[in-house]
Design an enzyme around this catalytic site. Structure first.
Site, PDB file in Angstrom:
ATOM      1  NE  ARG A  30      -3.906   2.925   1.161  1.00 25.31           N
ATOM      2  CZ  ARG A  30      -3.937   2.929   1.842  1.00 25.31           C
ATOM      3  NH1 ARG A  30      -4.694   2.255   2.872  1.00 25.31           N
ATOM      4  NH2 ARG A  30      -4.813   4.230   2.083  1.00 25.31           N
ATOM      5  NE  ARG A  53      -7.720   3.256  -1.483  1.00 29.47           N
ATOM      6  CZ  ARG A  53      -8.229   3.774  -0.361  1.00 29.47           C
ATOM      7  NH1 ARG A  53      -7.657   3.135   0.678  1.00 29.47           N
ATOM      8  NH2 ARG A  53      -7.729   4.784  -0.413  1.00 29.47           N
ATOM      9  CG  ASP A  61      -8.800   1.634   3.795  1.00 26.21           C
ATOM     10  OD1 ASP A  61      -8.049   1.559   3.737  1.00 26.21           O
ATOM     11  OD2 ASP A  61      -9.415   2.508   3.393  1.00 26.21           O
ATOM     12  CG  ASP A 116     -10.701   2.201   6.891  1.00 20.92           C
ATOM     13  OD1 ASP A 116      -9.593   2.535   7.476  1.00 20.92           O
ATOM     14  OD2 ASP A 116     -11.975   2.643   5.585  1.00 20.92           O
TER      15      ASP A 116
END
Ligand SMILES: Nc1ncnc2c1ncn2[C@@H]1O[C@H](COP(=O)(O)O)[C@@H](O)[C@H]1O
Ligand SMILES: Nc1nc2c(c(=O)[nH]1)N=C(COP(=O)(O)OP(=O)(O)O)CN2
Length: 171
Positions: free
Chosen positions: A93, A102, A105, A107
């Protein structure tokens, strides 16, 4: 019971919910490998959603593969975030534009029912409640998890967003 997640497991472990997304490279393989890497890195994978193909939110770019997972962990929230950042980096990344394409990712959506607002970490994730690409997979595995700020369950939050453009990868 489907959709029910107890956020406090015992005196040591806390349940946390993670969103995974990828739209560069072999996204399906990346997400499967990232789940395994997180499981080896101090988190125990308890539930994971299927993979979804989702229309990109943000600038024009390829479709995403998205998924969500629930882990149990003894790591603190800042340690979980650090693990997510290291794992993203290990999949190549590179941070360029906001909301841009990307390889991976990750989160942190929920850490138990904790509310945190620091420059480095915001919990629950500040945009999760408005994102169908997060809520559709999350509702599959944690529909009854209550957002501690919005005071709505994931299922209720999902009812408030447009789910067009979010499809199970394997119908
Ligand atoms: N809940 C969060 N999960 C992941 N990253 C977070 C969270 N709260 C704040 N952050 C910060 O956001 C950047 C990563 O941004 P992305 O564009 O989503 O990769 C990271 O440096 C965290 O400090
Ligand atoms: N369909 C889809 N669209 C997306 C996705 C995603 O996973 N799926 N992630 C984004 C997140 O962008 P970024 O991490 O830069 O923003 P954030 O800090 O708001 O999460 C932007 N747009």
């Amino acid at each position: 019971m489907p959709g029910l997640v107890t956020t406090q497991q015992n005196s040591m472990e806390t349940a946390c919910a993670i969103a995974l997304g990828s739209n560069l490279g072999d996204s399906e393989q990346t997400i499967e490998a990232a789940l395994a890497q997180l499981d080896r890195g101090g988190m125990r994978l308890r539930r994971r959603s299927q993979l979804y193909k989702t229309a990109p939110v943000g600038p024009p770019q390829p479709d995403y593969i998205n998924a969500s997972a629930v882990f149990h962990t003894t790591l603190r929230p800042d340690q979980v975030l650090q693990l997510l950042l290291v794992t993203e980096a290990s999949f190549g990344r590179i941070r360029r534009e906001r909301w841009g394409p990307r390889t991976l990712d990750l989160d942190l959506l929920f850490y138990g029912d904790q509310i945190i607002d620091t420059p480095r970490l915001i919990l629950p994730h500040p945009r999760m409640h408005e994102r169908a690409f997060v809520l559709v997979p999350l509702s599959e595995i944690a529909a009854d998890w209550r957002h501690p700020v919005r005071q709505r369950t994931v299922k209720e939050l999902l009812g408030q967003v447009d789910t067009a453009g979010v499809y199970p990868l394997v119908a």
